[in-house]
Scaffold this active site. Structure first.
Site, short mmCIF file in Angstrom:
data_model
loop_
_atom_site.label_atom_id
_atom_site.label_comp_id
_atom_site.label_asym_id
_atom_site.label_seq_id
_atom_site.Cartn_x
_atom_site.Cartn_y
_atom_site.Cartn_z
N CYS A 132 -51.98 49.78 31.06
CA CYS A 132 -52.56 50.81 30.17
C CYS A 132 -53.34 50.13 29.06
O CYS A 132 -53.75 50.79 28.10
CB CYS A 132 -51.47 51.72 29.62
N CYS A 148 -55.07 71.60 20.25
CA CYS A 148 -55.75 70.34 20.53
C CYS A 148 -56.33 70.42 21.93
O CYS A 148 -55.68 70.92 22.85
CB CYS A 148 -54.74 69.20 20.41
N ASP A 192 -45.73 47.35 35.66
CA ASP A 192 -46.38 48.40 34.86
C ASP A 192 -45.88 48.30 33.42
O ASP A 192 -45.19 49.19 32.93
CB ASP A 192 -46.04 49.77 35.48
N1 SAH Z 1 -43.66 52.59 35.68
C1 SAH Z 1 -43.21 53.66 34.84
C2 SAH Z 1 -43.06 53.26 33.38
C3 SAH Z 1 -44.23 52.57 32.75
S1 SAH Z 1 -44.19 52.48 30.99
C4 SAH Z 1 -44.08 54.88 35.00
O1 SAH Z 1 -45.15 54.82 35.60
O2 SAH Z 1 -43.68 55.95 34.54
C5 SAH Z 1 -43.49 50.95 30.67
C6 SAH Z 1 -41.99 50.93 30.79
O3 SAH Z 1 -41.56 49.59 30.49
C7 SAH Z 1 -41.24 51.84 29.81
O4 SAH Z 1 -40.33 52.64 30.54
C8 SAH Z 1 -40.48 50.86 28.88
O5 SAH Z 1 -39.21 51.34 28.49
C9 SAH Z 1 -40.33 49.64 29.78
N2 SAH Z 1 -40.19 48.34 29.11
C10 SAH Z 1 -40.74 47.91 27.96
N3 SAH Z 1 -40.45 46.62 27.73
C11 SAH Z 1 -39.71 46.21 28.78
C12 SAH Z 1 -39.09 44.97 29.13
N4 SAH Z 1 -39.22 43.90 28.33
N5 SAH Z 1 -38.41 44.89 30.27
C13 SAH Z 1 -38.28 45.99 31.10
N6 SAH Z 1 -38.83 47.18 30.81
C14 SAH Z 1 -39.53 47.30 29.68
#
Ligand code: SAH
Length: 378
Positions: A335, A86, A308
């Site tokens: 995202c 890919c 995030d």
């Molecule tokens: N900031 C990190 C992760 C971003 S992805 C980075 O840049 O790598 C989003 C993250 O939110 C994931 O790790 C997911 O497990 C978490 N997540 C999803 N729903 C959530 C919630 N309700 N409360 C806290 N974390 C959550």
């Protein structure tokens, strides 16, 4: 992009366009969505938009002759298209998928069949360390009994001595979730480490980690720049994953609190803080919205909030509570521009003003776009 699978594979919605046209399209769609909040800065694209995915997921199948092959689901179906290489996936990871497929027959290993529920090997997930070169192979299997597992591991490592860890993930459920609950480390540490913004991070199979390491450094760089930290701030890193943004910010803040729901990611985050000798950071395993409600009820304050969330975005609970913690700055890393628009609407209604909107292309070929937005309290 010149991809032979483009017509069937649902991965790259913009793959038929040259890269500069893709960027133009993303710029237009983000601008269209967010222009009501302020000026959208020019998107930051990649110099080399190929083979960037450090995480590769392939579905395992058998052809009519019983040979194994791996690939990607055809758009909106569960029909698997064979993909040997890919254009956006790490090349080594694709090679390893092919090797695993070629070993299946001699090990009498059948691909799992979703319709009949028979068979063993379901998916392959490979994570590669951009800087460290470490490689983790996760074999998602339908049963906890792995026939000839030591010989299989040996045969795979013989072809690919560069693999640093192999994990069996047991998923015997009939759902579309790729990973099951249980894991068994077959070789190595069970995770990889990689270096991002000068810090080392351990990444377990189930933890989230940004898939494009080159662009993540740019993305985090923008997020930190927008936060304009001086070393005195109390910072919250919400939806923190394995703790990356909070740890990168910790050098320039008084203290950081990271909030994350996934227990494996929080475990990685603790190990990461220790490894990097970061002392001014704490982690909580909680729903970010619920935890913020608690903090607001206790009249806690914060100076800067990084958020995030996943594609679904944040929620009203979280945003109402952020407003009560009254940070001077909110840096929203998104995202999904659609849910970002919805959430910016709620945040600006709480007395915040958008300062900067910066799209970053984390996913060349695909229709997705990452956006960093900074907001200040009016
Ligand atoms: N900031 C990190 C992760 C971003 S992805 C980075 O840049 O790598 C989003 C993250 O939110 C994931 O790790 C997911 O497990 C978490 N997540 C999803 N729903 C959530 C919630 N309700 N409360 C806290 N974390 C959550």
């Amino acid at each position: 992009m010149n991809c032979p699978y483009i017509k069937k594979c649902g991965g790259c919605q913009l793959g038929h366009l040259p890269y500069d046209k893709q960027l133009k399209k993303k710029q237009e769609s983000v601008t269209q969505l967010l222009k009501g909040f302020g000026k959208v800065d020019p998107i930051i694209g990649m110099k080399d938009p190929y083979y960037y995915r450090n995480k590769v997921h392939h579905v395992v199948c058998n052809d009519k002759k019983g040979n194994g092959f791996t690939g990607i689901y055809e758009e909106k179906t569960h029909h698997v298209i064979r993909v040997d290489e890919c254009l956006i996936e790490n090349k080594k990871a694709d090679e390893i998928c092919m090797t695993i497929a070629s070993l299946m027959k001699s090990f009498k290993m059948k691909a799992y069949n979703e319709d009949t529920g028979y068979g063993f090997l379901r998916h392959i997930l490979i994570r590669t360390g951009h800087v460290t070169g470490q490689i983790l192979v996760v074999l998602v299997v339908a049963s906890p009994v792995f026939p000839s597992k030591n010989n299989f591991v040996k045969a795979l490592r013989k072809v690919h001595p560069e693999i640093t860890s192999i994990v069996a993930n047991i998923n015997n459920r009939g759902t579309s979730m790729v990973l099951g609950e249980k894991e068994q480390v077959l070789y190595g540490k069970g995770y990889i480490e990689d270096v991002l913004c000068g810090k080392t991070f351990r990444i377990s199979p189930k933890s989230f980690y940004q898939v494009n390491s080159v662009q993540t450094e740019i993305l985090y760089g923008k997020a930190i720049e927008f936060a304009a930290l001086t070393g005195k701030e109390t910072v919250i890193d919400a939806y923190s994953g394995i703790g990356t943004i909070g740890m990168v910010a910790s050098d320039q803040a008084k203290e950081v609190l990271s909030i994350e729901l996934n227990p494996d990611a929080v475990k990685d985050a603790y190990a990461n803080a220790k490894n990097n000798k970061i002392k001014n950071i704490k982690f909580v395993k909680a729903d970010a919205g619920e935890y913020m409600v608690k903090m607001a009820a206790q009249k806690q304050k914060a100076d800067v909030v990084f958020m995030d969330p996943p594609r679904a975005g944040s929620d009203k609970k979280f945003i109402d509570s952020v407003a009560k913690l009254a940070p001077k700055k909110i840096v929203y890393i998104s995202c999904n521009p659609e849910t970002l628009k919805r959430d910016l609407g709620m945040i600006t209604a709480k007395g915040y003003k958008v300062q900067k909107i910066q799209p970053v292309d984390m996913f060349p070929g695909t229709g997705h776009c990452e956006v960093v937005t900074s907001l200040v309290r009016k």
